[in-house]
Design an enzyme around this catalytic site. Structure first.
Site, PDB file in Angstrom:
ATOM      1  N   SER A 198      31.113  39.905  39.305  1.00 50.03           N
ATOM      2  CA  SER A 198      31.666  38.487  39.549  1.00 50.03           C
ATOM      3  C   SER A 198      32.870  38.489  40.643  1.00 50.03           C
ATOM      4  O   SER A 198      33.588  39.566  40.841  1.00 50.03           O
ATOM      5  CB  SER A 198      32.094  37.920  37.930  1.00 50.03           C
ATOM      6  OG  SER A 198      33.458  38.486  37.757  1.00 50.03           O
ATOM      7  N   LYS A 199      33.078  37.370  41.162  1.00 46.09           N
ATOM      8  CA  LYS A 199      34.146  37.270  42.112  1.00 46.09           C
ATOM      9  C   LYS A 199      35.331  37.511  41.764  1.00 46.09           C
ATOM     10  O   LYS A 199      36.330  37.948  42.486  1.00 46.09           O
ATOM     11  CB  LYS A 199      33.768  35.980  43.068  1.00 46.09           C
ATOM     12  CG  LYS A 199      34.205  34.614  42.130  1.00 46.09           C
ATOM     13  CD  LYS A 199      33.805  33.597  43.037  1.00 46.09           C
ATOM     14  CE  LYS A 199      34.080  32.238  42.204  1.00 46.09           C
ATOM     15  NZ  LYS A 199      33.539  30.929  43.064  1.00 46.09           N
TER      16      LYS A 199
END
Length: 484
Positions: A255-256
């Site tokens: 995930s970012k």
């Protein structure tokens, strides 16, 4: 149709920066099509009208083209089963929704958002799975007509069997059984008339003659809803294949918030697309040590969709760096290398814009690397000491960095004007002068307090690079706070 009849698709939503997970799923479908002599198509799923933008759609197309993927049909080139953008197909879905209502497979739901939220809170408090409780199932035809006539807002939900289970065979997971009582009465048509992902997905796949649906394992739980819709319409269902999610080294979901995930980030840092595709393609093949460096053609030859692993695909950045370095050293001629460097430097107008901003700020050309070099750097190497000269105390700097990051994510169109407006709004909300807010951002983005104009620099670097630099800056300042 091809001789094999195989048709696969990638169907991204243009609601943010294109994710490497999209490239991962797209590559699988692309290799699957090549392996079977089939067709690979691109469809844009923009049913989320509030988050989908033309800018993000362009970024999706550009990112997948940068990856070296080519589609037979799509929104940019057309095809016999278009349109290939769901918002352009809006009127197609209504007759199918009405068919489900007429057959008794769906019903109108008039529950308000407030009532639904209270329902879910009650279910969660009781330790139950939050799902629709079926209140509107009991409405008579006369009551539904009266509510519609009076202008009450409604959605269309699908009916779900109350007993038994949905049994199917997945191309990766094998035999799967999901109890019907764990499946929600999915909304099919939203209040604004747009279909949800589930409704549009099934109808489009049928109309576009998709034979195999390969997507991430997070969609595995949705298969019963999709299978049910195929049954309700009396259609043959495609073969489902759910690929393991890409994960960080600690096995957490990629995930970012933890690591850079945007394709544009890797492009901006100077990774070459062949290396990224090579890296992702290794998740789908079996090779011996020493055989890792593979072109797209070689990946296609070794691709074996019948021998896929259910273990998580680990996104090992060190392995990607190693592969990228090998591609640069072993696969590019001197001329290719020069061309790649110039193309990379000119990407998104980075070099031209940087030079344009630098011209009035230097007295000799030799000052350029120190002034504008940050636009081409992959890592600024930020240290806690880099923020020590800022007048604000470390605690305030960290507060600013943590406040700015989520607000920048809200920007739909990333440009100088929207960045400036958002940062001014952050300053106003925090009750601080703009210069106090931007001071640590100068260091975070450029590595220096003397640099090119901040808003322009952020626009040139792009959202994904700025996101990562601000995250690393927060870590550096947090260390400074912790040392006090």
């Amino acid at each position: 149709m091809t001789a094999s009849g195989v048709r696969v698709r990638i169907a991204p939503s243009p609601t943010g920066e294109p994710h490497v997970g999209t490239a991962y799923i797209a590559l699988f479908n692309y290799l699957f099509a090549k392996k079977h002599g089939g067709e690979f198509i691109l469809r844009i799923e923009d049913t989320d009208a509030t988050r989908s933008t033309p800018e993000f759609e362009t970024k999706v197309l550009d990112a997948l083209k940068w990856c070296g993927l080519e589609w037979k049909e799509g929104p940019d080139i057309g095809g016999p089963y278009g349109p290939y953008r769901q918002s352009d197909r809006k009127d197609m879905y209504q007759p199918y929704a009405q068919e489900l209502l007429d057959k008794g497979h769906a019903f109108r739901c008039f529950c308000t958002p407030e009532r639904l939220e209270q329902m879910r809170e009650t279910q969660r408090a009781a330790g139950k799975q939050p799902k629709y409780d079926g209140l509107c199932l009991s409405l008579t035809a006369e009551e539904v007509t009266a509510k519609m006539t009076s202008g009450e807002s409604s959605v269309i939900r699908m009916k779900i069997p109350t007993e038994g289970s949905c049994d199917f065979t997945d191309g990766v997971y094998g035999d799967v059984s999901i109890p019907w009582d764990s499946v929600d009465m999915q909304v099919l048509i939203k209040g604004d008339g747009m279909p949800t992902y589930h409704m549009a997905n099934v109808i489009d796949d049928h109309l576009m003659k998709i034979t195999h649906v390969a997507r991430g394992e997070e969609w595995l739980a949705s298969v019963p809803k999709h299978i049910l819709l195929y049954r309700y319409f009396g259609w043959d269902q495609p073969v489902f294949m759910h690929l393991s999610l890409m994960r960080n080294a600690d096995k957490s979901k990629l995930s970012k918030r933890k690591n850079p995930t945007s394709i544009s980030y890797y492009s901006a840092l100077g990774y070459i697309p062949e290396a990224l595709m090579n890296f992702l393609g290794l998740f789908f093949i079996q090779i011996a040590e020493g055989e890792e460096l593979l072109t797209m053609e070689e990946l296609s030859e070794k691709f074996d969709p019948d021998n896929l692993s259910k273990a998580g695909a680990i996104f090992d950045i060190q392995k990607l760096d190693w592969l990228n370095g090998r591609w640069i050293r072993e696969k590019l001629s001197e001329e290719d290398f020069r061309t790649r460097v110039l193309t990379w430097a000119m990407e998104n107008d980075r070099l031209q814009a940087g030079l344009r901003l630098s011209q009035t700020r230097i007295s000799k050309l030799g000052e350029l690397p120190d002034l504008a070099g940050f636009l081409l750097k992959s890592d600024l190497g930020l240290q806690p000491a880099d923020f020590a000269k800022i007048k604000s105390p470390p605690e305030e700097i960290l507060e600013i960095l943590n406040a700015v990051q989520p607000d920048l994510e809200k920007i739909l169109e990333w440009n100088v004007e929207t960045i400036e407006a958002e940062l001014r709004a952050v300053a106003d909300r925090m009750g601080k002068k703009l210069k106090v807010v931007v001071a640590p951002l100068f260091v975070a983005v450029s590595g220096s307090s003397r640099s090119l104009p901040l808003f322009d620099s952020m626009a040139i670097l792009g959202r994904s690079v700025v996101r990562q630099r601000l995250k690393l800056a927060s870590q550096a300042v947090a260390a400074l706070v912790g040392s006090k």
